[in-house]
Design an enzyme around this catalytic site. Sequence first.
Site, PDB file in Angstrom:
ATOM      1  N   HIS A 104      24.561  17.022  45.628  1.00 29.93           N
ATOM      2  CA  HIS A 104      25.204  15.843  46.193  1.00 29.93           C
ATOM      3  C   HIS A 104      25.636  16.087  47.627  1.00 29.93           C
ATOM      4  O   HIS A 104      25.949  15.157  48.357  1.00 29.93           O
ATOM      5  CB  HIS A 104      26.417  15.504  45.315  1.00 29.93           C
ATOM      6  CG  HIS A 104      26.958  14.136  45.563  1.00 29.93           C
ATOM      7  ND1 HIS A 104      27.409  13.723  46.796  1.00 29.93           N
ATOM      8  CD2 HIS A 104      27.102  13.079  44.745  1.00 29.93           C
ATOM      9  CE1 HIS A 104      27.832  12.470  46.702  1.00 29.93           C
ATOM     10  NE2 HIS A 104      27.651  12.063  45.473  1.00 29.93           N
ATOM     11  N   CYS A 105      25.669  17.354  48.059  1.00 36.34           N
ATOM     12  CA  CYS A 105      26.305  17.643  49.352  1.00 36.34           C
ATOM     13  C   CYS A 105      25.326  17.951  50.485  1.00 36.34           C
ATOM     14  O   CYS A 105      25.255  17.215  51.458  1.00 36.34           O
ATOM     15  CB  CYS A 105      27.272  18.817  49.189  1.00 36.34           C
ATOM     16  SG  CYS A 105      28.647  18.427  48.106  1.00 36.34           S
ATOM     17  N   ILE A 106      24.589  19.056  50.340  1.00 35.46           N
ATOM     18  CA  ILE A 106      23.826  19.559  51.506  1.00 35.46           C
ATOM     19  C   ILE A 106      22.814  18.528  52.032  1.00 35.46           C
ATOM     20  O   ILE A 106      22.736  18.314  53.242  1.00 35.46           O
ATOM     21  CB  ILE A 106      23.120  20.905  51.174  1.00 35.46           C
ATOM     22  CG1 ILE A 106      24.123  21.924  50.628  1.00 35.46           C
ATOM     23  CG2 ILE A 106      22.392  21.470  52.385  1.00 35.46           C
ATOM     24  CD1 ILE A 106      25.144  22.431  51.605  1.00 35.46           C
ATOM     25  N   VAL A 151      22.965  15.326  51.687  1.00 32.52           N
ATOM     26  CA  VAL A 151      23.584  14.011  51.924  1.00 32.52           C
ATOM     27  C   VAL A 151      24.581  14.042  53.086  1.00 32.52           C
ATOM     28  O   VAL A 151      24.545  13.189  53.978  1.00 32.52           O
ATOM     29  CB  VAL A 151      24.311  13.532  50.636  1.00 32.52           C
ATOM     30  CG1 VAL A 151      25.062  12.234  50.878  1.00 32.52           C
ATOM     31  CG2 VAL A 151      23.326  13.382  49.487  1.00 32.52           C
ATOM     32  N   ASP A 152      25.457  15.060  53.101  1.00 28.62           N
ATOM     33  CA  ASP A 152      26.565  15.051  54.070  1.00 28.62           C
ATOM     34  C   ASP A 152      26.105  15.008  55.531  1.00 28.62           C
ATOM     35  O   ASP A 152      26.706  14.288  56.339  1.00 28.62           O
ATOM     36  CB  ASP A 152      27.485  16.265  53.850  1.00 28.62           C
ATOM     37  CG  ASP A 152      28.090  16.246  52.450  1.00 28.62           C
ATOM     38  OD1 ASP A 152      27.881  15.248  51.731  1.00 28.62           O
ATOM     39  OD2 ASP A 152      28.758  17.227  52.078  1.00 28.62           O
TER      40      ASP A 152
END
Length: 422
Positions: free
Chosen positions: A264-266, A268-269
């Site tokens: 969910h992070c790398i 997307v952010d």
Amino acid sequence: MSTENNFDFDLGVVGLGYVGLPLAVQSANSKLKVIGYDVNEIRVSEINKGQSPIEDISNSELETALATFEATTEQQKLSMCENIVISVPTPLTDYQPDLSYVISAARTVGENLVKNQVIILESTTYPGTTLEVLIPNLERYSNMKAGDDFFVGYSPERIDPGNEIWKFKNTPKVVSGINEKSLLKIKKFYESIIDEVVIVNGTKEAEMVKLLENTYRHVNIALINELAMLCKMLDIDIWEVVDAAKTKPFGFQSFRPGPGVGGHCIPVDPEYLSFKTRQIGKPVRFVELAQEINNSMPSYVITRCSELMNANEKVLNKSRILIMGVAYKKDISDTRESPAKDVISGLLDKNANVSYLDPFVENLNINGEEITKIETDSNLSDFDLIIIHTPHSEFKNINFENISSLIFDTTGSEFIKNAERI
Ligand SMILES: NC(=O)c1ccc[n+]([C@@H]2O[C@H](COP(=O)([O-])OP(=O)(O)OC[C@H]3O[C@@H](n4cnc5c(N)ncnc54)[C@H](O)[C@@H]3O)[C@@H](O)[C@H]2O)c1
């Protein structure tokens, strides 16, 4: 904790996922009275029965926490909480930041807001969200003034699913508030559940901290992926290079090549960061290059697999291929944005018959097609090619040398000696 207004609960968590549930459980285990509000009725009911939906929280840990924690779908209960943490998803929709969950959560909290409550956003987002999106919605639905009637701040989440060393309690927590009173209350709250609290003065800075941390990882993974592709062309073993370089005790942090980036992070952010800087007419050039490289890795894997098969007088068309590990990282079940999906999709396009083996993932649907799951005790030599995608610890128990199939390893696992590596 002492409660100024005699609130019934110390904490209300909005969104009981990978971030919200550990926060709720850890807080309950630190003797706080906690409610967790979620719109997902099934999740709420499972949590209340002691069935944890995430690997990082065991059922027994959850059971213990349920002494002072309850999950609920009743939003009115949020008015009984001194502190409220919002940890709802912030995905990309049509490649754009999608703050609809944050806006909807802000509305729910706003409609139930009472004086002196402290509202903290933990969802990852672009700098400015707390001031420009969260607060206007809270004020609109509560008819109260942030900073005077209620208090607001931002604290980025640093949870690393599956990490056995750095857990919720011993990972320092960055906190911020929109004014001094907000900051003091937020600091006091986190100090009651976390070993070390790090203060930054503005919410925009705190929002940016998270984007810096994940963009740093994204860019460095892209660098090592590009070097892996170039090293292959130069006949240099990138894994040996990385292992040797990481013996330098200062000035170097090691990253490993792989099939792309997931979770969910790398992936997307950095898009949230690009979105914000594009508003001032400036792309983050590092982010865009990193995205291009990391997004190209699944097709690079397919090309390398095709070459491996060709060298062994096989073709992808109608071949039997097994993907080992489809989660985006080891020892967890999360397949969100996993590069395995792009690898499988690309293989299906080439008419390969693809199966997967992943002890954590019960089912997998790619482009509407249900992918067959294989159990660990199946005959793994039945496949033309095995692609090691995720280095789950359980795979160490498999004797790969007894497997006659071709093996392509994207993980550089030391216990697999008879594989072609990325
Ligand atoms: N997963 C991670 O490792 C991680 C790490 C750091 C930060 N984050 C960030 O934390 C945030 C949450 O991520 P997550 O992985 O926990 O998400 P998740 O999908 O696991 O959980 C989110 C939960 O929020 C609930 N929800 C959605 N809308 C709601 C609403 N309006 N009211 C109440 N509940 C609602 C969903 O039902 C779900 O249970 C995201 O911004 C993410 O980027 C995630």
